[in-house]
Motif scaffolding. Structure first.
Motif, PDB file in Angstrom:
ATOM      1  N   ASN A 101     -22.594  15.208  32.755  1.00  0.00           N
ATOM      2  CA  ASN A 101     -21.417  14.773  33.512  1.00  0.00           C
ATOM      3  C   ASN A 101     -21.771  14.593  34.979  1.00  0.00           C
ATOM      4  O   ASN A 101     -22.676  15.256  35.491  1.00  0.00           O
ATOM      5  N   CYS A 130     -15.316   0.954  30.841  1.00  0.00           N
ATOM      6  CA  CYS A 130     -16.489   1.701  30.384  1.00  0.00           C
ATOM      7  C   CYS A 130     -16.461   3.207  30.620  1.00  0.00           C
ATOM      8  O   CYS A 130     -17.135   3.944  29.903  1.00  0.00           O
ATOM      9  N   VAL A 132     -15.021   7.116  31.017  1.00  0.00           N
ATOM     10  CA  VAL A 132     -14.012   8.070  30.566  1.00  0.00           C
ATOM     11  C   VAL A 132     -13.304   8.572  31.822  1.00  0.00           C
ATOM     12  O   VAL A 132     -13.974   8.899  32.811  1.00  0.00           O
ATOM     13  N   ASP A 135     -12.056  14.323  34.345  1.00  0.00           N
ATOM     14  CA  ASP A 135     -11.368  15.508  33.840  1.00  0.00           C
ATOM     15  C   ASP A 135     -10.683  16.224  35.011  1.00  0.00           C
ATOM     16  O   ASP A 135     -10.688  15.719  36.145  1.00  0.00           O
ATOM     17  N   THR A 140     -16.957  13.015  34.864  1.00  0.00           N
ATOM     18  CA  THR A 140     -16.928  12.076  33.745  1.00  0.00           C
ATOM     19  C   THR A 140     -18.305  12.069  33.091  1.00  0.00           C
ATOM     20  O   THR A 140     -19.323  12.234  33.773  1.00  0.00           O
ATOM     21  N   VAL A 144     -21.587   8.118  28.086  1.00  0.00           N
ATOM     22  CA  VAL A 144     -20.582   7.242  27.467  1.00  0.00           C
ATOM     23  C   VAL A 144     -20.429   5.977  28.297  1.00  0.00           C
ATOM     24  O   VAL A 144     -20.383   4.865  27.767  1.00  0.00           O
ATOM     25  N   LYS A 148     -21.304   2.119  26.867  1.00  0.00           N
ATOM     26  CA  LYS A 148     -20.318   1.032  26.859  1.00  0.00           C
ATOM     27  C   LYS A 148     -20.756  -0.112  27.772  1.00  0.00           C
ATOM     28  O   LYS A 148     -20.623  -1.281  27.417  1.00  0.00           O
TER      29      LYS A 148
END
Length: 159
Positions: A101, A130, A132, A135, A140, A144, A148
């Motif tokens: 992250n 793309c 996330v 939090d 993030t 991921v 993407k």
């Protein structure tokens, strides 16, 4: 001219060329060089595309298939491109905890200020498509995001 390319690469290049031959006159507008190379799996920088003859405006220059094959062979030799693992290694530098992250705002800052500069609206679109959402602590997962991003554009059903 395409002798540095395999028969399969030449066939794929001819197909991509035909797709970007919007006028149907067996030429490729140099404005379309970047997307044509990307359609063939390359990820050239804007500087590389310009060096290869790409243009910023339509109608300034045209390429024949033979010229395009030579450009493709040259673009494949270019080492000024990155792959997913290169980008992952760079983002890993921002992973302070080593847990995959990074701070969400740092990701936005990187896209806005490093490498080939992007406009704020371009960054917003990339982030929306793309990344996330951050939090509660503002982090993030960058893996991921890269997966993407590197997968390329996905057409939505209404397009």
């Amino acid at each position: 001219m395409g002798d540095k390319l395999s028969a399969a690469e030449i066939e794929r290049a001819q197909f991509a060329f035909s797709i970007y031959d919007f006028e149907g006159n067996e030429t490729l507008d140099a404005f379309q060089l970047d997307p044509a190379l990307r359609a063939l799996g390359l990820n050239p920088t804007l500087k590389t595309v310009e060096k290869l003859g790409g243009q910023k405006r339509k109608g300034q220059k045209k390429f024949t298939i033979e010229e395009f094959l030579a450009i493709l062979a040259e673009a494949k030799k270019d080492k000024d491109v990155g792959n997913k693992e290169d980008f992952r290694e760079i983002l890993r530098l921002y992973d302070k905890s080593g847990d995959g992250n990074m701070i969400f705002d740092e990701l936005k800052h990187i896209l806005l200020s490093m490498g080939e500069k992007l406009e704020a609206d371009e960054v917003a679109d990339i982030i929306k498509d793309c990344a996330v959402p951050a939090d509660d602590d503002g982090f993030t997962p960058y893996g991921v995001f890269l997966d993407k991003l590197m997968a390329g554009p996905v057409l939505k059903e209404d397009e």
